[in-house]
Write an enzyme that holds these catalytic residues in place. Structure first.
Site, PDB file in Angstrom:
ATOM      1  N   ASP A 106       0.450 -13.824  -6.996  1.00 38.66           N
ATOM      2  CA  ASP A 106       0.294 -12.519  -6.336  1.00 38.66           C
ATOM      3  C   ASP A 106      -0.159 -12.788  -4.904  1.00 38.66           C
ATOM      4  O   ASP A 106      -0.619 -13.877  -4.579  1.00 38.66           O
ATOM      5  CB  ASP A 106      -0.751 -11.667  -7.062  1.00 38.66           C
ATOM      6  N   GLU A 141       3.892 -15.668 -14.027  1.00 36.33           N
ATOM      7  CA  GLU A 141       3.823 -14.205 -13.996  1.00 36.33           C
ATOM      8  C   GLU A 141       3.862 -13.804 -12.529  1.00 36.33           C
ATOM      9  O   GLU A 141       2.961 -14.168 -11.761  1.00 36.33           O
ATOM     10  CB  GLU A 141       2.540 -13.683 -14.660  1.00 36.33           C
ATOM     11  N   ASP A 182       6.340  -3.466  -7.922  1.00 35.72           N
ATOM     12  CA  ASP A 182       6.627  -2.309  -7.079  1.00 35.72           C
ATOM     13  C   ASP A 182       8.136  -2.052  -7.178  1.00 35.72           C
ATOM     14  O   ASP A 182       8.918  -2.975  -6.952  1.00 35.72           O
ATOM     15  CB  ASP A 182       6.224  -2.601  -5.626  1.00 35.72           C
TER      16      ASP A 182
END
Ligand code: SAM
Length: 232
Positions: free
Chosen positions: A76, A51, A125
């Protein structure tokens, strides 16, 4: 920096399921786990699903709770968000889950050819002004293709219609990608897989409160997966 953030960064260092590498250790180099996730981290040969831009890792965790036959890795750059996902995975003893704190631009340092079987990109984003920074731009896609197995499935869930349309156009223009599904308002049409409707990320909840339609796109790489359809 807030006390809470500092505490989370400190705690992150003790999480055995969270991998961090300083930029200097991986820029232009291979991470020591490249090609070794199956044996060294998961202890099995099950498919690995990423992910990207996972935030608190809602998809990573939800997919992992529902399927112990696959391994899941959330990626992330924000340590305070990853803290939530990594801690929950440890509390729930989800030992087929890991997290990497890195810039997605460097993800190629972590995975070898054919090491990854799927990718979820959840509310990235949209980067309206900088195409090159969009996680579904050719620059990023070509990076993913280096470690994705043929036939791997990529999922994009976003509130951003221009990003959805942009990605669809890119996918349809590439001979190495096959569009499987595209829906511009998933909760109105309700034709997408259950996981797409059932799991809502932190950002998704926010966008839903604002009344934004949520879109979903699914495509595969290399070999066509069966049941191809594109609608909505
Ligand atoms: C809008 S948030 C979405 C988070 C989560 N997927 C959700 O839906 O709640 C985008 C996430 O992508 C991460 N991100 C953006 N650009 C990144 C990059 N180049 N490398 C790593 N993470 C990135 C941010 O830190 C942030 O957590």
């Amino acid at each position: 920096m807030g006390k809470d953030k500092l505490r989370r960064f400190e705690e992150n260092k003790s999480f055995i399921n969270l991998y961090e590498a300083p930029y200097s250790q991986i820029y232009g180099k291979d991470h020591p786990l490249k090609g070794r996730w199956a044996g060294d981290v998961f202890g099995n040969d099950n498919p690995i699903i990423l992910e990207l831009g996972c935030g608190k890792g809602e998809y990573t965790l939800a997919l992992a709770r529902g399927n112990r036959q696959q391994n899941y890795i959330g990626v992330d750059i924000k340590g305070a968000r990853l803290w939530r996902g990594a801690r929950t995975a440890l509390e729930e003893k989800l030992d087929h889950v890991a997290f990497i704190r890195t810039r997605i631009e460097l993800i190629g340092s972590f995975f070898a050819s054919d090491e990854v079987s799927g990718i979820w990109i959840t509310f990235p984003d949209p980067q309206p002004r900088k195409e090159n920074k969009r996680l579904t731009s050719p620059r990023f896609l070509e990076g993913y293709l280096k470690f994705l197995r043929p036939g791997a499935v990529v999922h994009l869930k976003t509130d951003n219609r221009p990003l959805h349309d942009y990605t669809r156009k890119i996918v349809e223009s590439r001979p190495d990608c096959i569009l499987l599904q595209a829906d511009t308002d998933i909760y109105r049409h309700r034709t997408v897989p259950d996981m797409v409707l059932e799991v809502k990320t932190f950002y998704e909840e926010m966008f839903l409160r604002e009344g934004k339609p949520i879109t979903y796109l699914q495509f595969s790489t290399g070999l066509p997966a069966t049941g191809s359809r594109a609608g909505g």
